[in-house]
Write a protein that holds these residues in place. Structure first.
Motif, short mmCIF file in Angstrom:
data_model
loop_
_atom_site.label_atom_id
_atom_site.label_comp_id
_atom_site.label_asym_id
_atom_site.label_seq_id
_atom_site.Cartn_x
_atom_site.Cartn_y
_atom_site.Cartn_z
N PRO A 156 0.64 -1.23 -0.20
CA PRO A 156 -0.05 0.14 0.15
C PRO A 156 0.82 1.22 0.17
O PRO A 156 0.44 2.30 -0.65
CB PRO A 156 -0.83 -0.15 1.14
N VAL A 164 -4.79 -1.65 2.79
CA VAL A 164 -5.69 -2.55 1.92
C VAL A 164 -5.76 -3.65 2.82
O VAL A 164 -4.73 -4.38 3.57
CB VAL A 164 -4.91 -2.94 0.62
N PHE A 166 -6.27 -7.43 2.39
CA PHE A 166 -5.85 -8.41 1.22
C PHE A 166 -7.01 -9.66 1.77
O PHE A 166 -6.95 -10.23 2.90
CB PHE A 166 -4.54 -8.82 0.86
N LEU A 180 -5.59 -5.24 -6.56
CA LEU A 180 -4.98 -3.86 -6.27
C LEU A 180 -5.30 -2.86 -7.53
O LEU A 180 -5.38 -1.70 -7.10
CB LEU A 180 -3.45 -3.73 -6.30
N VAL A 184 -5.32 1.50 -7.30
CA VAL A 184 -4.03 2.42 -7.54
C VAL A 184 -4.42 3.64 -8.22
O VAL A 184 -5.59 3.89 -8.81
CB VAL A 184 -2.98 1.45 -8.22
#
Length: 647
Positions: A156, A164, A166, A180, A184
């Motif tokens: 991150p 984040v 996951f 991701l 971004v």
């Protein structure tokens, strides 16, 4: 290793050869290409020892078609290696035509992909071109959950996005990228020119920028994303790696988390015993500040031999006769006659030609695996194997293939690598320490024979538990002598300390000289060896201890199954009570402890996040009353915290 064509005429080293040599050193050391400065000293700057250098040179000679020769004594930098290789090529009248490998792989089509490849490359030592996006992280690349957690924790901040969460079950780099990509910044997603269309210097510059960002970013940009909250949902996995300029930053972050868990009486690991450890034990509870007697279900003293008068007397006598400890390693003044007798007795117990004793069970796996497997070999290791096995695989430098906890998965991976021309080693626990199930050894050995692999079985929780005489996993299946190596620890059933490896005499002799955790470490004191010999005597003379252990296991299992607990596929003296959620498991353990039962609460890294459990260890010393009381405590504790249970 890529193929190399050799042309028979004299030439000096060029840029292609330099790139190839650097590629070889990167493969053998795990360094990023930018760190392999040609004039850097191998030992003082790079930490590359003589063994690694010799291995790299030997592979270079072979790959370049050079005749074998004695390595130069004062080759201390890559620049000197290049000069030496150039001289060798001139002497042999050969010039290599070497393929170029791009610094940025062709599959890095955008900046996000390139950044992730750089991160995984730095944490694993893989070259970027080897990190195939769809490759399975465990079975193809040997990237375990701890390494994966380290990579994910830094992404991150590296990508300039918020923290984040996951999901579990990300099994490839491609899946991480897909998770991701919506998060971004848009500028990261602009397509880069294909790697093959970029000038080599541009490729290297782009890749180096990502490496530099990973390793040298501003400290404030790499600190922890979010402040702790009153209901801290983090687990121990979140502290595996926190990128920061201060090496101890992660320790401070973890300390805050740890103290809060202690205040809630959820973390109570390492409580000191103030009595012998039997079916009951007096423990000083550092959380509540009180000492009290607990029902003990967290001990690996499976047959009660740690408190046997004969074992204790043997140790006392050994101290008086041979002193408190050894004064050297086994090869230099540290071998006692009792060490040799212990090795003979362990080999006889396992039905093998020879045995080597190590300072611990951990060092036995570490030293044995790393001594026998190397760069050109493959190690196939169960995803649930003990950490000592996984660390031994890492230290070996062999390609590690982690197969899922089933032999169908092992078979698929073996088939995938059927054409591999190096050695193959399958490593497995006999009894899996946090799950209590037993490996299907007949099928595993059959697969090994079919694919030309050697087999190592770790009997840490099998010795003294499985088999009519307590010999372990092979005896349990009627297969004594059918596996190549049997590893064990003596700190559990055998009531001492130390580890051992049993196998063919020629293999054991090799380990005595090439297993670093044996050669360069002092071994167990002679008095401990005396106690271990006595423990083997008692175990062989009193087989009723094993019978009593199994009656106790079946008795407690029956209670817990009737109550509706999930015990998975346990078939040993280890009974897991699966919960899953970390917080609820810790609360379950706290409630059981408050009622006077001491057992292990297992969370990451003992098991994967989401797989938390209580771990119950049964011994032959437990009484029926102990077992009945424990079952009732678990039922009552489960009801208190909301773990599903009947009754």
């Amino acid at each position: 290793m890529m193929n190399v064509q050799v042309i028979d005429h004299i030439a000096t080293p060029d840029a292609g050869l330099q790139a190839y040599v650097l590629d070889m050193f990167q493969t053998h050391t795990g360094y990023a290409r930018a760190d392999l400065v040609p004039d850097a000293d191998f030992e003082s700057d790079l930490g590359i020892d003589s063994v690694t250098l010799a291995t790299t040179l030997a592979e270079l000679y072979k790959a370049l078609g050079l005749s074998s020769r004695q390595n130069p004594q004062h080759t201390s930098t890559i620049a000197l290696v290049l000069a030496h290789i150039g001289q060798c090529l001139e002497q042999d009248g050969k010039t290599p035509a070497l393929p170029q490998r791009p610094c940025v792989p062709e599959h890095a089509a955008d900046a996000l992909t390139t950044a992730l490849i750089a991160a995984y490359s730095r944490h694993t030592g893989y070259q970027p071109s080897d990190l195939v996006l769809d490759a399975e992280l465990e079975s193809d690349l040997g990237i375990d959950s701890v390494t994966q957690a380290a990579v994910l924790s830094e992404l991150p901040k590296l990508l300039g996005i918020a923290a984040v969460t996951f999901p579990t079950g990300l099994t490839s780099i491609a899946q991480v990228i897909a998770h991701l990509r919506p998060l971004v910044h848009l500028e990261m997603l602009q397509p880069a020119a294909p790697a093959i269309a970029m000038p080599p210097a541009t490729e290297e510059k782009q890749y180096s920028e990502f490496i530099d960002k990973l390793g040298h970013a501003d400290a404030s940009a790499l600190s922890v994303a979010a402040e702790s909250t009153a209901d801290d949902a983090r687990t121990m996995r979140d502290f595996v790696n926190i990128p920061h300029r201060d090496l101890f930053h992660k320790a401070r972050e973890f300390n805050t988390f740890y103290q809060r868990k202690q205040q809630e009486q959820l973390y109570w690991y390492g409580m000191p015993l103030e009595s012998r450890c039997s079916n009951r034990a007096v423990i000083y509870d550092e959380v509540s500040g009180k000492r009290r007697e607990f029902l003990m279900f967290a001990s690996n003293n499976y047959l009660g031999l740690a408190n046997h008068p004969e074992v204790i007397e043997a140790i006392v006598k050994g101290v008086r006769e041979y002193g408190a400890t050894n004064t050297g390693c086994r090869l230099i003044g540290g071998t006692n006659v009792l060490h040799m007798e212990l090795e003979r007795r362990l080999a006889k117990l396992k039905g093998r030609q020879a045995c080597i004793v190590y300072p611990s069970g951990y060092s036995a796996n570490l030293g044995c695996i790393s001594a026998l497997a190397g760069q050109n070999d493959l190690i196939f290791t169960d995803a649930l194997n003990h950490m000592s096995i996984q660390d031994g695989c890492k230290l070996a430098g062999a390609a590690r293939k982690i197969y899922p906890h089933d032999l169908d998965g092992l078979e698929k991976i073996l088939q995938k690598h059927a054409g591999h021309d190096g050695g193959k080693l399958i490593v497995t626990d006999g009894v899996f320490s946090m799950h209590g199930d037993v490996v299907d050894l007949p099928r595993l050995v059959a697969l090994a024979k079919q694919h030309g692999a050697r087999v190592l079985v770790d009997d840490a929780h099998s010795t003294g538990v499985l088999g009519r005489t307590g010999s372990g996993t092979t005896e349990h299946f009627g297969m004594k002598g059918a596996v190549d190596l049997e590893v064990g620890t003596m700190s559990k059933t055998l009531a001492g300390v130390g580890g051992f490896v049993c196998g063919d005499e020629e293999v054991v002799d090799y380990l005595r000289f090439y297993s670093h955790s044996y050669v360069f470490a002092a071994t167990i004191p002679a008095a401990v060896a005396a106690g271990l010999i006595a423990a083997i005597d008692v175990m062989e003379r009193e087989p009723q201890r094993i019978s009593k252990l199994w009656r106790n296991v079946h008795h407690l299992r029956g209670h817990l199954l009737e109550a509706g607990f999930d015990l998975e596929h346990s078939a040993s003296a280890i009974i897991p009570v699966l919960v899953g959620d970390d917080r609820k498991t810790l609360e379950f353990g706290r409630a059981a402890r408050a009622r006077g039962m001491y057992c292990q609460t297992v969370v990451f890294p003992g098991v994967a996040v989401g797989d938390a459990r209580l771990r119950i260890s049964v011994s032959s010393e437990h009484t029926v009353d102990d077992l009945d009381a424990a079952a009732q405590i678990l039922v009552d504790a489960a009801k208190e915290v909301g773990v599903a249970v009947r009754g």
